[in-house]
Scaffold this active site. Structure first.
Site, PDB file in Angstrom:
ATOM      1  N   ASP A   7     -43.799 -30.997  22.501  1.00 43.11           N
ATOM      2  CA  ASP A   7     -45.246 -30.701  23.208  1.00 43.11           C
ATOM      3  C   ASP A   7     -45.825 -29.568  22.161  1.00 43.11           C
ATOM      4  O   ASP A   7     -45.363 -28.835  21.401  1.00 43.11           O
ATOM      5  CB  ASP A   7     -44.915 -30.066  24.519  1.00 43.11           C
ATOM      6  CG  ASP A   7     -46.230 -29.639  25.301  1.00 43.11           C
ATOM      7  OD1 ASP A   7     -47.046 -30.705  25.524  1.00 43.11           O
ATOM      8  OD2 ASP A   7     -46.759 -28.372  25.609  1.00 43.11           O
ATOM      9  N   HIS A  57     -53.229 -21.795  27.719  1.00 42.66           N
ATOM     10  CA  HIS A  57     -52.209 -21.414  27.215  1.00 42.66           C
ATOM     11  C   HIS A  57     -51.639 -19.709  27.285  1.00 42.66           C
ATOM     12  O   HIS A  57     -50.707 -19.451  27.072  1.00 42.66           O
ATOM     13  CB  HIS A  57     -51.786 -21.824  25.547  1.00 42.66           C
ATOM     14  CG  HIS A  57     -53.041 -21.580  24.879  1.00 42.66           C
ATOM     15  ND1 HIS A  57     -53.011 -20.181  24.553  1.00 42.66           N
ATOM     16  CD2 HIS A  57     -53.696 -22.542  24.246  1.00 42.66           C
ATOM     17  CE1 HIS A  57     -54.317 -20.346  23.408  1.00 42.66           C
ATOM     18  NE2 HIS A  57     -54.703 -21.816  23.237  1.00 42.66           N
ATOM     19  N   HIS A 152     -49.549 -23.027  30.410  1.00 43.90           N
ATOM     20  CA  HIS A 152     -49.010 -23.835  29.504  1.00 43.90           C
ATOM     21  C   HIS A 152     -48.238 -23.134  28.438  1.00 43.90           C
ATOM     22  O   HIS A 152     -48.738 -22.158  27.798  1.00 43.90           O
ATOM     23  CB  HIS A 152     -50.001 -25.038  29.006  1.00 43.90           C
ATOM     24  CG  HIS A 152     -50.616 -25.756  29.823  1.00 43.90           C
ATOM     25  ND1 HIS A 152     -50.768 -27.242  29.578  1.00 43.90           N
ATOM     26  CD2 HIS A 152     -50.927 -25.509  31.083  1.00 43.90           C
ATOM     27  CE1 HIS A 152     -51.282 -27.664  30.587  1.00 43.90           C
ATOM     28  NE2 HIS A 152     -51.438 -26.957  31.834  1.00 43.90           N
ATOM     29  N   ASP A 157     -42.912 -26.769  28.538  1.00 47.24           N
ATOM     30  CA  ASP A 157     -43.290 -27.871  28.971  1.00 47.24           C
ATOM     31  C   ASP A 157     -42.570 -28.922  28.262  1.00 47.24           C
ATOM     32  O   ASP A 157     -42.329 -29.939  29.179  1.00 47.24           O
ATOM     33  CB  ASP A 157     -44.928 -28.036  28.350  1.00 47.24           C
ATOM     34  CG  ASP A 157     -45.920 -27.246  29.155  1.00 47.24           C
ATOM     35  OD1 ASP A 157     -45.469 -26.393  30.046  1.00 47.24           O
ATOM     36  OD2 ASP A 157     -47.178 -27.350  28.710  1.00 47.24           O
TER      37      ASP A 157
END
Length: 239
Positions: A7, A57, A152, A157
């Site tokens: 990711d 994020h 995130h 993730d």
């Protein structure tokens, strides 16, 4: 089989217009088992993140100022990914960013390094058509604990996606057995054989009442089709 769940986090949504990777998280699976041999990089993208990306994020521009640039970790990353099957949720997005970073270094696309790329989003859409298939939605549906995911993060993730992927493909677990080799334990897929040669199947003959009931049903079908049932036509042909 060696698989890497990967990711990325980025400064924005478009690598083509100059957005860059700021974080890469990788989780290794060997024969569908987590190995703990993971990779994680924060990167200096040499530009600021868009406000909307920051909300996703939460990685500040200041935090990234002293982090290595992609060029400094490229060899380590490519050596780690080499020959593996890569699993990514919405693969075109992450692959597009990786390819752009490699292009800026004068290198070829990631497809020349890895064995294959699996898009878990495509898999999820095939398994759960018409449903939401975001990572959070899949975690809820497949009972993967994502309570620690408030923002995130590439490594978190990737770890969640590894669990999701294993759950989506868990039917394969029934075919796994462990075989000892001289140097290590290798997991292979094999279905155990069952010897049926000694089994004698009994022959059950219909009683007179059952035969009569069967003939009555056939007669009713003959009547409703005007005598055009296949078995009656076959009897006439044989006669």
């Amino acid at each position: 089989m060696r698989q890497i769940v990967l990711d990325t986090e980025t400064t924005g949504l478009s690598a083509a217009t100059g957005d860059r990777i700021i974080e890469i998280g990788c989780v290794e699976l060997l024969n569908r088992k987590l190995t703990g041999n993971n990779k994680h990089f924060y990167l200096n993208p040499e530009r600021d993140s868009h406000e909307d990306a920051l909300k996703v994020h939460g990685i500040s521009n200041e935090f990234l100022r002293d982090k290595p640039k992609f060029a400094q970790v490229a060899d380590e990353l490519l050596d780690y990914l080499r020959g593996a099957e890569i699993i990514i949720h919405n693969a075109p997005f992450d692959v597009g960013f990786l390819n752009k970073e490699l292009e800026l270094l004068g290198r070829g696309p990631i497809s020349g390094v890895v064995d294959n790329v699996v898009d878990s989003l495509v898999m999820a859409k095939e398994m759960f058509p018409g449903k939401r298939n975001s990572l959070d939605a899949l975690c809820g549906r497949l009972e993967v604990d994502n309570s620690g995911r408030t923002l995130h993060g590439a490594l978190l993730d990737a770890e969640l996606l590894a669990d999701v992927y294993i759950n989506m493909t868990r039917g394969q677990d029934a075919l796994l057995i462990e075989v000892e080799t001289e140097d290590e334990t290798v997991t292979t897929r094999e279905v155990p054989r069952i010897d049926l040669s000694s089994i004698v199947l009994p022959i059950l003959v219909a009683s007179e009442e059952e035969v009569a009931a069967h003939e009555a049903v056939l007669a009713q079908l003959d009547k409703s089709t005007g005598g055009k049932t296949i078995w009656r036509m076959a009897e006439k042909t044989m006669a």
